[in-house]
Write a protein that holds these residues in place. Structure first.
Motif, mmCIF file in Angstrom:
data_model
loop_
_atom_site.group_PDB
_atom_site.id
_atom_site.type_symbol
_atom_site.label_atom_id
_atom_site.label_comp_id
_atom_site.label_asym_id
_atom_site.label_seq_id
_atom_site.Cartn_x
_atom_site.Cartn_y
_atom_site.Cartn_z
ATOM 1 N N VAL A 102 0.878 -1.175 0.000
ATOM 2 C CA VAL A 102 0.000 0.000 0.000
ATOM 3 C C VAL A 102 0.912 1.220 0.000
ATOM 4 O O VAL A 102 1.615 1.481 0.974
ATOM 5 N N TYR A 103 0.918 1.945 -1.091
ATOM 6 C CA TYR A 103 1.802 3.098 -1.255
ATOM 7 C C TYR A 103 1.045 4.342 -0.808
ATOM 8 O O TYR A 103 0.110 4.793 -1.478
ATOM 9 N N ALA A 104 1.452 4.897 0.336
ATOM 10 C CA ALA A 104 0.709 6.003 0.938
ATOM 11 C C ALA A 104 1.614 7.180 1.286
ATOM 12 O O ALA A 104 1.395 7.876 2.272
ATOM 13 N N LEU A 105 2.655 7.376 0.478
ATOM 14 C CA LEU A 105 3.533 8.523 0.697
ATOM 15 C C LEU A 105 2.828 9.776 0.198
ATOM 16 O O LEU A 105 2.520 9.885 -0.990
ATOM 17 N N GLY A 106 2.583 10.705 1.095
ATOM 18 C CA GLY A 106 1.801 11.892 0.751
ATOM 19 C C GLY A 106 2.611 12.946 0.033
ATOM 20 O O GLY A 106 3.732 12.710 -0.435
ATOM 21 N N SER A 263 -2.068 -0.176 -9.025
ATOM 22 C CA SER A 263 -1.140 0.304 -10.033
ATOM 23 C C SER A 263 -1.393 -0.396 -11.368
ATOM 24 O O SER A 263 -1.541 -1.621 -11.415
ATOM 25 N N VAL A 264 -1.405 0.369 -12.450
ATOM 26 C CA VAL A 264 -1.633 -0.221 -13.767
ATOM 27 C C VAL A 264 -0.420 -1.016 -14.236
ATOM 28 O O VAL A 264 -0.535 -1.875 -15.118
ATOM 29 N N SER A 265 0.752 -0.734 -13.663
ATOM 30 C CA SER A 265 1.955 -1.470 -14.051
ATOM 31 C C SER A 265 2.307 -2.587 -13.073
ATOM 32 O O SER A 265 2.940 -3.570 -13.455
ATOM 33 N N HIS A 266 1.897 -2.445 -11.817
ATOM 34 C CA HIS A 266 2.196 -3.431 -10.779
ATOM 35 C C HIS A 266 0.936 -3.617 -9.927
ATOM 36 O O HIS A 266 0.773 -2.935 -8.913
ATOM 37 N N GLU A 268 -0.021 -5.529 -7.698
ATOM 38 C CA GLU A 268 0.125 -5.851 -6.277
ATOM 39 C C GLU A 268 0.358 -4.591 -5.439
ATOM 40 O O GLU A 268 0.382 -4.642 -4.212
ATOM 41 N N ILE A 269 0.489 -3.441 -6.109
ATOM 42 C CA ILE A 269 0.675 -2.165 -5.421
ATOM 43 C C ILE A 269 -0.631 -1.373 -5.467
ATOM 44 O O ILE A 269 -1.185 -1.128 -6.541
ATOM 45 N N HIS A 270 -1.121 -0.986 -4.306
ATOM 46 C CA HIS A 270 -2.316 -0.153 -4.179
ATOM 47 C C HIS A 270 -1.856 1.252 -3.774
ATOM 48 O O HIS A 270 -1.137 1.400 -2.779
ATOM 49 N N ALA A 271 -2.247 2.265 -4.509
ATOM 50 C CA ALA A 271 -1.851 3.639 -4.198
ATOM 51 C C ALA A 271 -3.039 4.410 -3.652
ATOM 52 O O ALA A 271 -4.156 4.304 -4.182
ATOM 53 N N ILE A 272 -2.809 5.174 -2.589
ATOM 54 C CA ILE A 272 -3.898 5.900 -1.938
ATOM 55 C C ILE A 272 -3.500 7.344 -1.636
ATOM 56 O O ILE A 272 -2.328 7.696 -1.638
ATOM 57 N N GLY A 273 -4.502 8.161 -1.362
ATOM 58 C CA GLY A 273 -4.261 9.540 -0.969
ATOM 59 C C GLY A 273 -3.566 10.350 -2.046
ATOM 60 O O GLY A 273 -3.798 10.183 -3.248
ATOM 61 N N ASP A 274 -2.664 11.234 -1.603
ATOM 62 C CA ASP A 274 -1.969 12.132 -2.518
ATOM 63 C C ASP A 274 -1.070 11.408 -3.502
ATOM 64 O O ASP A 274 -0.626 12.001 -4.490
#
Length: 391
Positions: A102-106, A263-266, A268-274
């Motif tokens: 879960v990629y949540a770096l703002g 992620s459209v390329s990966h 297994e990666i979910h991106a959230i927020g900013d």
């Protein structure tokens, strides 16, 4: 997905914390392991950073304390991502392999918008920088001085009014290329401008800052505005970590996601927020806690469903308000349509102050309740405007 599935949540801001705690509750009987990674052990209330800048002392919340009883492991440190290996490296030493990320770096304030802004201006990027700015205001308060706030968005408005109210002996100037509150309806905008006038904030509207000097800011028309302390709130940027790792991003560095925020390329990666370029039928989300927390809730629920082999529905969301504090004793709440355009209704004065404080304090309350129950953060799913796919 099977028992022992490892989820790493990268970033412990509003969205990362929300996603980790909710996911822990939703998967408590599945054997899923969750690790939350963040450079600092302090949980930063970004909705209150302007209060710190004005010299107010806020509670010091620690991430390990907020995670108590959830089963989520906390790892402190800076990171690098190797998506092909599904690996996170912390401080160049510890290696964390993940099944789901879960990629949540703002986002942070972009001081690259004007020369020397990174050298001579303060930001609200961290509590430490905001504390240094607050200390500078105390120094200026002894002799008087001029404070410039560059950027007339909601953050700039909140900062300028908070500073003017807390330090009435200082001259506060708000510099903006656009009209402050221009995204609001006439009634809300009029109230906002009355508050600026009441607090003695000088407006430089239609002005673009071309350089920040040690004791002034230079405008595009050649004028020099004296500034004993400059607070930069104009523009945002995201971490280059995703783009550098080869994850598909847009031209701003936001991760390109599908309708389920993967992620459209990966996948297994979910991106959230900013961190995510989320596009719905009515338009693209902009970075805010209002939209960020729903992406975190949705992603936690999505991963919990995937763990159990269940189908997932697309993400739906609609905006419903623009809450703005105008010091501690005034505020304005502009209610909006799904696409963030203003409705005719707004809330002002004391009732708006109570409303805004409820909004600012809601994330921490949500975390506490989410340890033992499912708490919704999605007030609006956008109605008919989000029932059709994005263009």
């Amino acid at each position: 997905m099977t028992n022992g599935h490892h989820v790493v949540v990268l970033g412990a801001g509003y969205t990362g914390m929300s996603s980790a705690i909710r996911l822990a509750h939703r998967t408590r009987r599945t054997g899923v392991k969750i690790t939350l990674v963040n450079p600092s052990s302090r949980f930063v209330e970004r909705l209150r950073m302007h209060q710190i800048a004005a010299g107010q002392e806020l509670a010091d919340h620690r991430i390990p304390d907020l995670l108590t009883g959830t089963g989520v492991r906390f790892v402190q440190g800076a990171t690098a991502v190797a998506p092909e290996a599904r690996r996170i490296t912390v401080d160049g030493a510890m290696s964390l392999e993940y099944d789901t990320l879960v990629y949540a770096l703002g986002s942070s304030t972009d001081t690259g918008k004007a020369p020397s802004a990174d050298t001579h201006a303060y930001t609200l990027n961290t509590p430490e920088i905001a504390d240094r700015f607050a200390a500078r205001l105390v120094e200026l308060g002894e002799t008087g001085g001029t404070v410039t706030v560059c950027g007339g968005g909601l953050t700039g408005i909140e900062a300028a009014t908070e500073i003017a109210e807390s330090h009435p002996g200082l001259r506060v100037t708000l510099i903006s290329p656009d009209e402050p509150g221009g995204m609001m309806g006439p009634k809300a905008r009029a109230h906002l401008h009355r508050a600026l006038d009441r607090l003695g904030v000088t407006l430089e509207t239609g002005a673009r800052v071309t350089k920040v000097l040690p004791d002034a800011v230079e405008l595009a028309d050649g004028r020099i505005v004296p500034s004993d302390a400059c607070l930069w709130t104009a523009g945002v940027k995201v971490s280059p970590l995703a783009a550098d790792a080869g994850i598909a991003t847009d031209d701003r560095g936001l991760i390109l996601v599908d309708a389920t925020l993967r992620s459209v390329s990966h996948p297994e990666i979910h991106a959230i927020g900013d961190a995510a370029a989320v596009r719905l039928a009515w338009g693209q989300l902009h970075g805010s806690c209002q939209s960020g927390l729903p992406t975190a809730q949705y992603t936690a629920d999505t991963i919990a469903r995937l763990v159990r082999g269940k189908a997932v529905k697309p993400f739906r969301f609609g905006y419903y308000h623009q809450p703005v504090s105008l010091g501690r004793r005034d505020a304005v709440i502009q209610f909006t349509r799904t696409d963030f355009t203003p409705r005719s209704q707004c809330l002002t004065g004391r009732s708006a102050v109570v409303y805004k404080e409820m909004v600012s304090g809601s994330p921490l309350k949500t975390y506490r309740f989410s340890r033992r129950m499912n708490v919704t953060t999605i007030v609006s799913r956008g109605g008919r405007a989000t029932r059709r796919p994005a263009a």
